[in-house]
Design a protein around this motif. Structure first.
Motif, PDB file in Angstrom:
ATOM      1  N   ARG A  60       0.821  -1.218   0.000  1.00  0.00           N
ATOM      2  CA  ARG A  60       0.000   0.000   0.000  1.00  0.00           C
ATOM      3  C   ARG A  60       0.858   1.273   0.000  1.00  0.00           C
ATOM      4  O   ARG A  60       0.574   2.215  -0.746  1.00  0.00           O
ATOM      5  CB  ARG A  60      -0.934  -0.022   1.201  1.00  0.00           C
ATOM      6  N   ALA A  61       1.928   1.295   0.785  1.00  0.00           N
ATOM      7  CA  ALA A  61       2.790   2.487   0.842  1.00  0.00           C
ATOM      8  C   ALA A  61       3.468   2.732  -0.500  1.00  0.00           C
ATOM      9  O   ALA A  61       3.550   3.872  -0.967  1.00  0.00           O
ATOM     10  CB  ALA A  61       3.835   2.327   1.947  1.00  0.00           C
ATOM     11  N   GLU A  62       3.939   1.661  -1.135  1.00  0.00           N
ATOM     12  CA  GLU A  62       4.571   1.811  -2.454  1.00  0.00           C
ATOM     13  C   GLU A  62       3.559   2.315  -3.473  1.00  0.00           C
ATOM     14  O   GLU A  62       3.875   3.171  -4.305  1.00  0.00           O
ATOM     15  CB  GLU A  62       5.160   0.479  -2.911  1.00  0.00           C
ATOM     16  N   ALA A  63       2.352   1.795  -3.423  1.00  0.00           N
ATOM     17  CA  ALA A  63       1.314   2.210  -4.367  1.00  0.00           C
ATOM     18  C   ALA A  63       0.993   3.690  -4.186  1.00  0.00           C
ATOM     19  O   ALA A  63       0.833   4.424  -5.167  1.00  0.00           O
ATOM     20  CB  ALA A  63       0.065   1.358  -4.181  1.00  0.00           C
ATOM     21  N   GLN A  64       0.880   4.141  -2.944  1.00  0.00           N
ATOM     22  CA  GLN A  64       0.597   5.553  -2.691  1.00  0.00           C
ATOM     23  C   GLN A  64       1.746   6.438  -3.164  1.00  0.00           C
ATOM     24  O   GLN A  64       1.528   7.517  -3.713  1.00  0.00           O
ATOM     25  CB  GLN A  64       0.323   5.775  -1.207  1.00  0.00           C
ATOM     26  N   ASN A  65       2.977   5.985  -2.976  1.00  0.00           N
ATOM     27  CA  ASN A  65       4.146   6.735  -3.412  1.00  0.00           C
ATOM     28  C   ASN A  65       4.150   6.861  -4.937  1.00  0.00           C
ATOM     29  O   ASN A  65       4.433   7.926  -5.485  1.00  0.00           O
ATOM     30  CB  ASN A  65       5.422   6.058  -2.910  1.00  0.00           C
ATOM     31  N   ILE A  66       3.825   5.774  -5.616  1.00  0.00           N
ATOM     32  CA  ILE A  66       3.772   5.792  -7.083  1.00  0.00           C
ATOM     33  C   ILE A  66       2.685   6.753  -7.552  1.00  0.00           C
ATOM     34  O   ILE A  66       2.889   7.538  -8.482  1.00  0.00           O
ATOM     35  CB  ILE A  66       3.539   4.363  -7.627  1.00  0.00           C
ATOM     36  N   LYS A  67       1.516   6.708  -6.905  1.00  0.00           N
ATOM     37  CA  LYS A  67       0.418   7.615  -7.277  1.00  0.00           C
ATOM     38  C   LYS A  67       0.820   9.073  -7.066  1.00  0.00           C
ATOM     39  O   LYS A  67       0.520   9.933  -7.890  1.00  0.00           O
ATOM     40  CB  LYS A  67      -0.831   7.289  -6.468  1.00  0.00           C
ATOM     41  N   ALA A  68       1.498   9.347  -5.948  1.00  0.00           N
ATOM     42  CA  ALA A  68       1.922  10.722  -5.659  1.00  0.00           C
ATOM     43  C   ALA A  68       2.900  11.221  -6.719  1.00  0.00           C
ATOM     44  O   ALA A  68       2.796  12.356  -7.185  1.00  0.00           O
ATOM     45  CB  ALA A  68       2.545  10.795  -4.268  1.00  0.00           C
ATOM     46  N   LYS A  69       3.846  10.395  -7.100  1.00  0.00           N
ATOM     47  CA  LYS A  69       4.804  10.785  -8.144  1.00  0.00           C
ATOM     48  C   LYS A  69       4.089  11.025  -9.467  1.00  0.00           C
ATOM     49  O   LYS A  69       4.398  11.964 -10.202  1.00  0.00           O
ATOM     50  CB  LYS A  69       5.868   9.707  -8.309  1.00  0.00           C
ATOM     51  N   PHE A  70       3.104  10.179  -9.761  1.00  0.00           N
ATOM     52  CA  PHE A  70       2.340  10.328 -10.999  1.00  0.00           C
ATOM     53  C   PHE A  70       1.567  11.644 -10.992  1.00  0.00           C
ATOM     54  O   PHE A  70       1.565  12.374 -11.982  1.00  0.00           O
ATOM     55  CB  PHE A  70       1.397   9.137 -11.177  1.00  0.00           C
ATOM     56  N   ARG A  71       0.913  11.948  -9.847  1.00  0.00           N
ATOM     57  CA  ARG A  71       0.155  13.194  -9.745  1.00  0.00           C
ATOM     58  C   ARG A  71       1.067  14.410  -9.931  1.00  0.00           C
ATOM     59  O   ARG A  71       0.704  15.370 -10.619  1.00  0.00           O
ATOM     60  CB  ARG A  71      -0.544  13.265  -8.390  1.00  0.00           C
ATOM     61  N   SER A  72       2.238  14.397  -9.301  1.00  0.00           N
ATOM     62  CA  SER A  72       3.145  15.536  -9.423  1.00  0.00           C
ATOM     63  C   SER A  72       3.646  15.690 -10.858  1.00  0.00           C
ATOM     64  O   SER A  72       3.839  16.799 -11.330  1.00  0.00           O
ATOM     65  CB  SER A  72       4.313  15.411  -8.458  1.00  0.00           C
ATOM     66  N   THR A  73       3.828  14.590 -11.542  1.00  0.00           N
ATOM     67  CA  THR A  73       4.260  14.642 -12.941  1.00  0.00           C
ATOM     68  C   THR A  73       3.188  15.291 -13.796  1.00  0.00           C
ATOM     69  O   THR A  73       3.468  16.128 -14.648  1.00  0.00           O
ATOM     70  CB  THR A  73       4.551  13.229 -13.468  1.00  0.00           C
ATOM     71  N   ILE A  74       1.935  14.941 -13.550  1.00  0.00           N
ATOM     72  CA  ILE A  74       0.833  15.510 -14.326  1.00  0.00           C
ATOM     73  C   ILE A  74       0.711  17.004 -14.034  1.00  0.00           C
ATOM     74  O   ILE A  74       0.543  17.818 -14.949  1.00  0.00           O
ATOM     75  CB  ILE A  74      -0.499  14.782 -13.994  1.00  0.00           C
ATOM     76  N   LYS A  75       0.807  17.414 -12.766  1.00  0.00           N
ATOM     77  CA  LYS A  75       0.714  18.821 -12.409  1.00  0.00           C
ATOM     78  C   LYS A  75       1.827  19.633 -13.056  1.00  0.00           C
ATOM     79  O   LYS A  75       1.607  20.748 -13.525  1.00  0.00           O
ATOM     80  CB  LYS A  75       0.756  18.996 -10.899  1.00  0.00           C
ATOM     81  N   ASP A  76       3.026  19.068 -13.071  1.00  0.00           N
ATOM     82  CA  ASP A  76       4.162  19.781 -13.663  1.00  0.00           C
ATOM     83  C   ASP A  76       3.971  19.987 -15.154  1.00  0.00           C
ATOM     84  O   ASP A  76       4.381  21.014 -15.698  1.00  0.00           O
ATOM     85  CB  ASP A  76       5.462  19.015 -13.424  1.00  0.00           C
ATOM     86  N   ARG A  77       3.346  19.060 -15.820  1.00  0.00           N
ATOM     87  CA  ARG A  77       3.175  19.173 -17.283  1.00  0.00           C
ATOM     88  C   ARG A  77       2.036  20.113 -17.646  1.00  0.00           C
ATOM     89  O   ARG A  77       2.006  20.665 -18.717  1.00  0.00           O
ATOM     90  CB  ARG A  77       2.931  17.804 -17.889  1.00  0.00           C
ATOM     91  N   TRP A  78       1.043  20.272 -16.777  1.00  0.00           N
ATOM     92  CA  TRP A  78      -0.101  21.106 -17.105  1.00  0.00           C
ATOM     93  C   TRP A  78       0.097  22.439 -16.485  1.00  0.00           C
ATOM     94  O   TRP A  78      -0.401  23.401 -16.589  1.00  0.00           O
ATOM     95  CB  TRP A  78      -1.409  20.452 -16.623  1.00  0.00           C
TER      96      TRP A  78
END
Length: 78
Positions: A60-78
């Motif tokens: 669960r912790a790894e999954a949340q970390n992956i989701k957080a990195k994904f969200r930050s990547t999307i925010k940075d691109r938009w």
């Protein structure tokens, strides 16, 4: 290299028949069979290692970390 092994008589008889049919010596037939067996065993070991590596789901912790990195990547691109 010479070696001595014990074989059941029916197995030896079938090996001799197969070697003759293929035009091989008994030694060559046994060498080819052993090479094939060892290659197949190595491939199975590699496949098992790959299956084990890819079957592990992130905790669960790894999954949340992956989701957080994904969200930050999307925010940075938009």
């Amino acid at each position: 290299m010479k070696t001595a092994i014990y074989l059941y008589s029916n197995l030896l008889k079938e090996a001799d028949q197969t070697a003759r049919a293929l035009g091989l010596s008994r030694s060559r037939l046994f060498s080819l069979a052993l090479e094939n067996y060892l290659r197949h065993r190595r491939q199975e070991q590699i496949l098992n290692q790959l299956n084990q590596a890819y079957s592990d789901e992130p905790n669960r912790a790894e999954a949340q970390n992956i989701k957080a990195k994904f969200r930050s990547t999307i925010k940075d691109r938009w």
